[in-house]
Design a protein around this motif. Sequence first.
Motif, PDB file in Angstrom:
ATOM      1  N   SER A   1       0.677  -1.186  -0.002  1.00 31.02           N
ATOM      2  CA  SER A   1      -0.206   0.081   0.027  1.00 31.02           C
ATOM      3  C   SER A   1       0.888   1.109  -0.145  1.00 31.02           C
ATOM      4  O   SER A   1       0.326   2.329  -0.224  1.00 31.02           O
TER       5      SER A   1
ATOM      6  N   GLY B   1       2.590   3.269  -4.229  1.00 30.04           N
ATOM      7  CA  GLY B   1       2.110   4.539  -5.013  1.00 30.04           C
ATOM      8  C   GLY B   1       2.832   5.869  -5.103  1.00 30.04           C
ATOM      9  O   GLY B   1       3.711   5.931  -3.954  1.00 30.04           O
TER      10      GLY B   1
ATOM     11  N   SER C   1      -1.022  -2.905  -5.749  1.00 29.30           N
ATOM     12  CA  SER C   1      -1.114  -2.516  -4.416  1.00 29.30           C
ATOM     13  C   SER C   1      -2.232  -3.452  -3.690  1.00 29.30           C
ATOM     14  O   SER C   1      -1.956  -3.286  -2.576  1.00 29.30           O
TER      15      SER C   1
ATOM     16  N   THR D   1      -1.796   5.123  -7.569  1.00 28.15           N
ATOM     17  CA  THR D   1      -1.770   3.733  -7.269  1.00 28.15           C
ATOM     18  C   THR D   1      -0.629   3.066  -8.080  1.00 28.15           C
ATOM     19  O   THR D   1      -0.302   3.708  -9.036  1.00 28.15           O
TER      20      THR D   1
ATOM     21  N   SER E   1      -9.265   1.698  -7.101  1.00 28.97           N
ATOM     22  CA  SER E   1      -8.695   2.526  -6.143  1.00 28.97           C
ATOM     23  C   SER E   1      -9.017   4.107  -6.415  1.00 28.97           C
ATOM     24  O   SER E   1      -8.502   5.008  -5.910  1.00 28.97           O
TER      25      SER E   1
ATOM     26  N   ARG F   1      -7.049   7.249  -7.457  1.00 34.27           N
ATOM     27  CA  ARG F   1      -5.454   6.800  -7.399  1.00 34.27           C
ATOM     28  C   ARG F   1      -5.413   5.928  -8.473  1.00 34.27           C
ATOM     29  O   ARG F   1      -4.277   5.789  -8.915  1.00 34.27           O
ATOM     30  N   SER F   2      -6.265   5.285  -8.845  1.00 35.99           N
ATOM     31  CA  SER F   2      -6.350   4.274 -10.080  1.00 35.99           C
ATOM     32  C   SER F   2      -6.759   4.891 -11.535  1.00 35.99           C
ATOM     33  O   SER F   2      -6.297   4.613 -12.464  1.00 35.99           O
TER      34      SER F   2
END
Length: 292
Positions: free
Chosen positions: A35, A38, A61, A119, A167, A170-171
Amino acid sequence: MNGGPSGFNNAPVTRAFIIASALFTVFFGIQGRSSKLGLSYLDVFGNLQHWKLIVSVFAFSSTPELMFGLYLLYYFRVFERQIGSNKYSVFILFSVIVSLLFEILALALLKDPAVNLVTSGPYGLIFASFVPFFFDIPVSTWFRVVGVRFSDKSFVYLAGLQLLLSSWKRSILPGLCGILAGSLYRLNVFYIRKAKFPEFVTSLLSRISWPTMGRSPSAAPRNIVGNMPSYAGRQVERNYPSSMPSATEPLEDSISTLVSMGFDRSSARQALVQARNDVNVATNILLEAQSH
């Protein structure tokens, strides 16, 4: 719909990348650091943790992201079979570097102090691959589920959507950067589609004795028309048993699709006849014929 013959036949670069991605993910997962892989603004412009730039290209992740990501990478091996391992290696390098540059640019513009704003994982390569998937892979089957129309490509899009939203922002950011990288490759920026590595690079990858998935390389290839003799110097129609039932005349668009992959027109037409106008099956026939 599938990505061609099962396993990694004629796709050594894809195999090496998938194994590397899985190993990186498992290694950092065991250490409990998945985790934290990123990218953030501070990693690139503050703390200068540049090692994350490399690791984030390979390691996912979370386990769900790993499962969907490896499935898509495995499916997209069809592109390595179409353009060859050498040019596919160029595509991977271009997609990874360009998407990473877009991510860094986005971090610089946003200046968001949030930790791990982007991520980790090969999102650049995966979503860059959706560009040729959208434009170059034809739909071969349509069907309905509770009144909603789907194609055989829908499941790949759904897997991509799941990964894109896995995510949330984040993704989404690296996914969009990957699509931009794939678009630039398709536009042939800097004539990148003509670039090639020295042959020893991809030759080295093809000789690596990684564990294989699917059938053993020593096993005799099989397809709907049986084993094929040598492809070189022969028309595909000579390879097929005369007892095979004839199909309708192939569509011109389907023939053009196969010709654009590098197959000659006559062979493409005969393969489509034997495959009953299924472009994916015809591609498999031609690829397996070439492998002999």
